[in-house]
Structure formats: C-alpha cells, structure tokens
Motif scaffolding. Structure first.
Motif, short mmCIF file in Angstrom:
data_model
loop_
_atom_site.label_atom_id
_atom_site.label_comp_id
_atom_site.label_asym_id
_atom_site.label_seq_id
_atom_site.Cartn_x
_atom_site.Cartn_y
_atom_site.Cartn_z
N GLN A 1 17.55 -48.79 -43.26
CA GLN A 1 18.72 -47.98 -43.57
C GLN A 1 19.24 -47.25 -42.33
OE1 GLN A 1 17.28 -46.52 -47.87
NE2 GLN A 1 19.37 -46.00 -47.36
N LEU A 2 18.39 -47.00 -41.37
CA LEU A 2 18.86 -46.39 -40.13
C LEU A 2 19.46 -47.42 -39.20
CD1 LEU A 2 15.95 -43.88 -39.41
CD2 LEU A 2 18.16 -43.41 -40.45
N ARG A 3 18.98 -48.66 -39.28
CA ARG A 3 19.45 -49.68 -38.35
C ARG A 3 20.92 -50.01 -38.58
NH1 ARG A 3 19.78 -55.06 -38.79
NH2 ARG A 3 18.64 -55.06 -40.75
N THR A 4 21.36 -50.07 -39.85
CA THR A 4 22.73 -50.45 -40.13
C THR A 4 23.75 -49.46 -39.55
OG1 THR A 4 22.07 -51.67 -42.11
CG2 THR A 4 24.38 -51.00 -41.95
N ALA B 1 35.79 -41.74 -30.86
CA ALA B 1 34.80 -40.65 -30.79
C ALA B 1 34.69 -39.95 -32.13
CB ALA B 1 35.17 -39.67 -29.69
N HIS B 2 35.85 -39.73 -32.79
CA HIS B 2 35.81 -39.08 -34.11
C HIS B 2 35.09 -39.97 -35.12
CE1 HIS B 2 38.08 -35.48 -33.31
NE2 HIS B 2 39.10 -36.16 -32.77
N ILE B 3 35.32 -41.28 -35.04
CA ILE B 3 34.61 -42.19 -35.94
C ILE B 3 33.11 -42.16 -35.66
CG2 ILE B 3 34.33 -44.62 -36.58
CD1 ILE B 3 37.29 -45.01 -36.02
N CYS B 4 32.75 -42.08 -34.37
CA CYS B 4 31.33 -41.98 -34.01
C CYS B 4 30.70 -40.72 -34.60
CB CYS B 4 31.16 -42.00 -32.50
SG CYS B 4 31.45 -43.61 -31.74
N ILE B 5 31.44 -39.62 -34.53
CA ILE B 5 30.94 -38.37 -35.10
C ILE B 5 30.71 -38.52 -36.60
CG2 ILE B 5 31.53 -35.97 -35.60
CD1 ILE B 5 32.99 -35.93 -32.89
N ASP B 6 31.67 -39.17 -37.28
CA ASP B 6 31.49 -39.40 -38.73
C ASP B 6 30.26 -40.26 -39.00
OD1 ASP B 6 33.77 -37.94 -39.20
OD2 ASP B 6 35.10 -39.69 -39.30
N GLN B 7 30.04 -41.25 -38.15
CA GLN B 7 28.89 -42.14 -38.36
C GLN B 7 27.58 -41.41 -38.10
OE1 GLN B 7 29.90 -45.39 -35.77
NE2 GLN B 7 30.96 -46.52 -37.38
N VAL B 8 27.57 -40.51 -37.11
CA VAL B 8 26.37 -39.72 -36.85
C VAL B 8 26.09 -38.79 -38.04
CG1 VAL B 8 25.38 -37.91 -35.41
CG2 VAL B 8 26.54 -39.84 -34.35
N GLU B 9 27.14 -38.19 -38.58
CA GLU B 9 26.96 -37.33 -39.76
C GLU B 9 26.44 -38.15 -40.94
OE1 GLU B 9 30.77 -35.60 -40.27
OE2 GLU B 9 30.44 -34.02 -38.77
N ARG B 10 26.97 -39.36 -41.10
CA ARG B 10 26.46 -40.22 -42.16
C ARG B 10 25.01 -40.59 -41.92
NH1 ARG B 10 28.09 -46.45 -42.71
NH2 ARG B 10 26.43 -47.06 -44.13
N LEU B 11 24.67 -40.85 -40.67
CA LEU B 11 23.29 -41.18 -40.33
C LEU B 11 22.37 -40.01 -40.67
CD1 LEU B 11 21.43 -43.26 -38.98
CD2 LEU B 11 21.93 -42.18 -36.79
#
Length: 336
Positions: free
Chosen positions: A137-140, A165-175
C-alpha cells in the motif's frame, strides 16, 4: 494434583508404619509372654527382635524412598514435557500439541497453553500480513509520487512545476493517511461509520495522478459514466482500490483504460477495463488470493478486495478477455 500427592504420601506413610510397626508389636508381645512364663531367653529374643526392627526400618526407608521417587516422576515427567513445549511457545514457535495426562491441573495448563499458541499463530500471521500490506500500500503512492518528482525535475516551466508540486503535496498527505490507516487497522476491531464520498472527485484526482505514468507508456485513461455519484466508502480506501486497478492495468494491460461509473440498484458500480490481452484463465479464479500474480508481489488485488469488503462493498472480476474489474459500493443515502 494436590489430592494425588496427599494420597501418595499417605500410602507411603502407611507402608512404612506397617513394615516397622508390625515387628515392634510382635517383639513387645513376645517379651511379655516370655517374662510371664519365666523363660530366661527373653533378653535374647528381645535383641533378635530389635535387630529385626532395625533391618525392617531400613527396608521401610528404602520402600518409602522408591514410592516417593515414583510419585515424583509421575508429576515431574509431564511437568518437564510441558515446560519444554512452553519454552518452544516462548521462542515464537506456535505449534503446540496439548499434553494429556492423568493430572487434571497439568492438563488444564496444557489446554491454556494450546489456546495461547493458537492466538500467537494468528498474531504472527497478522504481523506478516501487516508487513506485506504496508509494503504494497505504500509502494503504489510512492510510485506515483516518484513519477511526479521526475516530471518536476525535467520541467523548466515554473507554472507546471508549481502544479506538480501541489500534486506531490497531496500525494504525500495521502501517503500519510495510508500509514495512519494501516496502523489503525492493525490495532482496532470496531466497525467505524463509513463516510459518504464524491466518486467524481476521487476519479478526477486519480486520473490526474496517473496521467504522467500512462503518458510515459503512450497510453491514456478515460473516465466516463454517470456523474454526481456519492458512495459510502473511505476516500483513501476508494482511491487505493482504484489505484490498484489502474496500476494493474498499467503493468499487465494495454491500450486505453476505461473507468466507467454507474448505478445498479442500491449500489454504484465502478468498472475498470483495458484493451490488453486479458487474464490467464488458469489464475482468473484465484486472482484475488494472496501470492497469486503474473509478476510483482501478488498482494495488490487481494488488498483491494479486502479494502472493498471493509467498506461494505465487493471487488469482482467480470471478464478476462478483455479484463474487466467491477467495484460495487453502496450509494450514499439521499444521493439519488
């Protein structure tokens, strides 16, 4: 076990008393008889009986010691066996075979240890599943995040870099939410209230998130179907399930991926299909089982199915040529 020890000790004492007491009683009675009849050999007879008493006393001690040893072995041997098996249990080797004896207390302890071994086996299995689930689940999301970072590193457009960068931030928050959810699932058992979530928002976010990966593969993702659908599911779980299907199609499929959402009675169905060669019939019936894979860890679809079930839904394989997965979720009340 206490009653057994009491009976054994009483029996040992009775045997010792009989062996020693009987000759002494005979000696005393014989002495009085000889004195009463005036026989001069009374003292000699007393001496003989005293020697006999001493010999029989030593014999009584030997018999008592043998009985005590046998009684001790009857208790010590099963206790030693039980201790050895408990030591294996303490070494996290949960295969425990119950010990059956004639001692109720030992049998009870053995049954308790057997239940504890079963609990430990389940705990170890859960720990292994948690490690596998966490890694997958972390790999995806990490894969998607890496793709975004690569896009930023190759771009000279400040506007595009800011958007990425904003999308990356959203993905980090999702992670982060994925990690928190994994920890909650590893500890908790209560049934939490499943929230209502906009399916449109989740699908639009995932389409944007996976766009670079599919563009690199010269492929595309098309989202179609009914709009304004609200489903009962955790937004992170829903995103994880559909991300798994998209990742599976990216790795094993071909052509355009189509994601279609529609109502079906009280449910909402999200269908994911592509133009690839399909799924081998030999694994189709077992595709949601762990370790069943055509490459990778063999955990993705199994986890996606588990997440769907934990949200009151189900994930099914509707077709193999072309591959067609369907996610069934309950529609939120009042959404129609």
């Amino acid at each position: 076990m206490r009653d057994r020890l009491v009976r054994a000790n009483v029996a040992t004492v009775v045997v010792a008393v009989l062996i020693v007491g009987a000759p002494m009683l005979v000696a005393v009675v014989t002495t009085f008889v000889l004195r009463a009849t005036g026989h001069g050999s009374a003292l000699i007879m007393v001496a003989v009986h005293v020697v006999l008493v001493v010999v029989l006393s030593l014999l009584a001690i030997g018999v008592a010691a043998r009985l005590a040893r046998r009684n001790a072995d009857e208790i010590a041997v099963p206790m030693t066996q039980l201790a050895d098996r408990a030591e294996d249990l303490g070494a996290r080797r949960p295969k425990f075979q119950a010990l059956t004896t004639d001692i109720a207390e030992i049998d009870k302890v053995s049954r308790v240890l057997q239940r504890r071994a079963s609990d430990l086996a389940r705990q170890l299995a859960n720990e292994r599943d948690f490690a596998s689930d966490a890694s997958h689940q972390l790999r995806t999301p990490l894969t998607a995040l890496l793709i975004r970072l690569e896009e930023i590193s190759l771009s000279d457009d400040p506007v595009l870099m800011r958007e990425e960068a904003h999308i990356c931030i959203d993905q980090v928050e999702r992670l982060t939410r994925v990690v928190d959810d994994l920890l909650r699932r590893s500890r908790a058992t209560p049934d939490d209230q499943v929230p209502a979530v906009s399916l449109d928002a989740v699908l639009a976010s995932l389409q944007l998130e996976w766009l670079p990966a599919f563009q690199q593969a010269r492929r595309s993702v098309k989202v179609s179907g009914q709009r304004d659908l609200q489903v009962l599911a955790s937004p992170d779980h829903l995103a994880q399930i559909i991300s798994t299907l998209l990742e599976n199609s990216l790795k094993h499929g071909d052509g355009r991926v189509e994601v279609n959402a529609r109502r079906s009675g009280p449910s909402v169905v999200v269908e994911v299909t592509d133009e690839g060669p399909g799924i081998d019939p030999a694994i189709a019936a077992h595709i949601f089982e762990r370790q069943v894979t055509t490459g990778g860890t063999g955990l993705g679809l199994a986890l996606a199915r588990d997440l769907a079930q934990s949200n009151g839904g189900r994930l099914e394989l509707l077709g193999i040529h072309p591959p067609q997965f369907a996610l069934f979720l309950s529609e939120a009340p009042g959404a129609q």
